[in-house]
Design an enzyme around this catalytic site. Structure first.
Site, PDB file in Angstrom:
ATOM      1  CB  SER A   1      26.129  25.896  54.355  1.00 48.38           C
ATOM      2  OG  SER A   1      25.981  26.879  55.373  1.00 48.38           O
TER       3      SER A   1
ATOM      4  CD  GLU B   1      30.694  36.952  56.703  1.00 48.52           C
ATOM      5  OE1 GLU B   1      31.924  37.116  56.629  1.00 48.52           O
ATOM      6  OE2 GLU B   1      30.156  35.827  56.713  1.00 48.52           O
TER       7      GLU B   1
ATOM      8  CG  HIS C   1      31.418  38.068  51.941  1.00 42.99           C
ATOM      9  ND1 HIS C   1      30.728  38.009  53.131  1.00 42.99           N
ATOM     10  CD2 HIS C   1      31.653  36.787  51.575  1.00 42.99           C
ATOM     11  CE1 HIS C   1      30.568  36.734  53.461  1.00 42.99           C
ATOM     12  NE2 HIS C   1      31.118  35.979  52.537  1.00 42.99           N
TER      13      HIS C   1
ATOM     14  CD  GLU D   1      29.161  33.943  49.154  1.00 42.87           C
ATOM     15  OE1 GLU D   1      29.718  32.900  49.455  1.00 42.87           O
ATOM     16  OE2 GLU D   1      29.453  35.031  49.664  1.00 42.87           O
TER      17      GLU D   1
ATOM     18  N   GLY E   1      27.287  30.371  56.505  1.00 39.36           N
ATOM     19  CA  GLY E   1      27.721  30.062  57.859  1.00 39.36           C
ATOM     20  C   GLY E   1      26.629  29.481  58.738  1.00 39.36           C
TER      21      GLY E   1
ATOM     22  CG  ASN F   1      35.596  34.531  52.592  1.00 41.22           C
ATOM     23  OD1 ASN F   1      36.577  35.079  53.087  1.00 41.22           O
ATOM     24  ND2 ASN F   1      34.355  34.983  52.754  1.00 41.22           N
ATOM     25  CD1 TRP F   2      40.576  30.279  53.715  1.00 45.02           C
ATOM     26  CD2 TRP F   2      42.583  31.059  54.325  1.00 45.02           C
ATOM     27  NE1 TRP F   2      41.540  29.528  53.071  1.00 45.02           N
ATOM     28  CE2 TRP F   2      42.772  29.985  53.431  1.00 45.02           C
ATOM     29  CE3 TRP F   2      43.705  31.716  54.836  1.00 45.02           C
ATOM     30  CZ2 TRP F   2      44.042  29.557  53.040  1.00 45.02           C
ATOM     31  CZ3 TRP F   2      44.963  31.289  54.450  1.00 45.02           C
ATOM     32  CH2 TRP F   2      45.124  30.212  53.564  1.00 45.02           C
ATOM     33  CE  LYS F   3      32.768  33.342  55.930  1.00 42.11           C
ATOM     34  NZ  LYS F   3      31.363  33.391  56.245  1.00 42.11           N
TER      35      LYS F   3
ATOM     36  N   GLY G   1      33.239  29.185  52.849  1.00 43.37           N
ATOM     37  CA  GLY G   1      33.779  29.774  54.069  1.00 43.37           C
ATOM     38  C   GLY G   1      34.288  28.695  55.006  1.00 43.37           C
ATOM     39  N   GLY G   2      33.425  28.254  55.923  1.00 47.13           N
ATOM     40  CA  GLY G   2      33.829  27.331  56.988  1.00 47.13           C
ATOM     41  C   GLY G   2      34.579  26.094  56.496  1.00 47.13           C
TER      42      GLY G   2
HETATM   43  C1  PEP Z   1      31.195  32.703  52.612  1.00 49.55           C
HETATM   44  O1  PEP Z   1      31.789  33.208  53.540  1.00 49.55           O
HETATM   45  O2  PEP Z   1      31.240  33.254  51.521  1.00 49.55           O
HETATM   46  C2  PEP Z   1      30.478  31.449  52.837  1.00 49.55           C
HETATM   47  C3  PEP Z   1      29.773  30.971  51.858  1.00 49.55           C
HETATM   48  O3  PEP Z   1      30.602  30.862  54.082  1.00 49.55           O
HETATM   49  P1  PEP Z   1      30.109  29.371  54.482  1.00 49.55           P
HETATM   50  O4  PEP Z   1      30.647  28.434  53.441  1.00 49.55           O
HETATM   51  O5  PEP Z   1      30.719  29.144  55.831  1.00 49.55           O
HETATM   52  O6  PEP Z   1      28.629  29.390  54.505  1.00 49.55           O
END
Ligand code: PEP
Length: 249
Positions: A212, A97, A95, A167, A173, A9-11, A233-234
């Site tokens: 993470s 966010e 999600h 999640e 994040g 997930n590049w956000k 994500g990251g």
């Molecule tokens: C996400 O955005 O779904 C996520 C899990 O981010 P991260 O891996 O950065 O925690």
């Protein structure tokens, strides 16, 4: 029996140059016929670039959200048909966010899930508790409520064409990952919840962990019985990092 999926997930992170570099790296580092699936979720403006670089490859792509309406006066929004037009097979719904920053309710998420399925997209339903909810001991209640909103609207059968991503909000994040034991416990709870309705669907349902995930913790997480991959994500923004997770699957 369930194939691992690693999903990035590049956000709201990308440029044409970074997409080109990242996807070139992923194409070089993935294998056709591998026993691990990969999908990426670029921001909407980069879906055309993803389509042109990924079509014909083993890497799938999808949208980070969709509007449940078919078309019309919804400034700034994106319909399922538009995602299909750019070759998407997946779409994220709910999600954290979207839920916390943009006020999407459980009902909004269920509407999006239904619209995705109706269009032929494969929704990835994101659920998870906040730190406060975990500390209050209400993790299972929260996750059950988020899933029930979709089950009530769409039924259990449609989950043969959907994925669930657990999640925990406190792990997204933050660099704090749920331990494999913590994650496995919630994944087992989710699978049992589906099994009470339909054992076959529950057995086939992919449940991803997100929060993470990185190259150092992925293998341990994905080795757990009910963890079928990760939503990342990251660590999905650099080919080297994402491929380390793919290698751990
Ligand atoms: C996400 O955005 O779904 C996520 C899990 O981010 P991260 O891996 O950065 O925690």
């Amino acid at each position: 029996m369930r194939k691992i999926l690693v999903a990035g997930n590049w956000k709201m992170n990308s440029s044409q140059a970074s997409v080109s570099e990242l996807l070139t790296g992923l194409l070089e580092g993935t294998r056709d016929g591998a026993d691990v699936d990969m999908a990426v979720f670029p921001p909407f403006p980069y879906l055309a670039q993803a389509q042109s670089m990924l079509q014909g490859s083993s890497i799938a792509w999808g949208g980070q959200n969709l509007n449940p309406a078919e078309k019309g006066a919804h400034t700034g929004e994106t319909a399922a048909s538009m995602l299909l037009d750019f070759g998407c097979s997946y779409v994220l719904v709910g999600h954290s966010e979207r839920r916390t920053l943009y006020g999407e309710s459980d009902q909004d998420v269920a509407d999006r899930f239904e619209a995705a399925l109706a269009a032929g997209l494969h929704p990835v339903l994101c659920v998870g508790e906040t730190l406060e909810e975990r500390e209050n001991g209400t993790t299972e209640d929260v996750v059950a409520r988020q899933i029930d909103a979709v089950l009530d609207k769409c039924g259990v059968e449609v989950f043969s064409k959907a994925t669930v991503a657990y999640e925990p909000v406190w792990a997204i994040g933050t660099g704090v990952t749920a331990s494999p034991e913590q994650a496995q416990a919630v994944h087992a709870f989710i699978r049992d919840k589906f099994a009470a309705l339909d054992a076959i669907i529950a057995g086939q349902l992919r449940i991803l962990y997100g929060g993470s995930v990185n190259g150092s913790n992925a293998a341990d997480l994905f080795a757990r019985e009910d963890i079928d991959g990760g939503l990342v994500g990251g660590a999905s923004l650099k080919a080297e990092d994402f491929l380390a997770i793919y290698a751990g699957a």
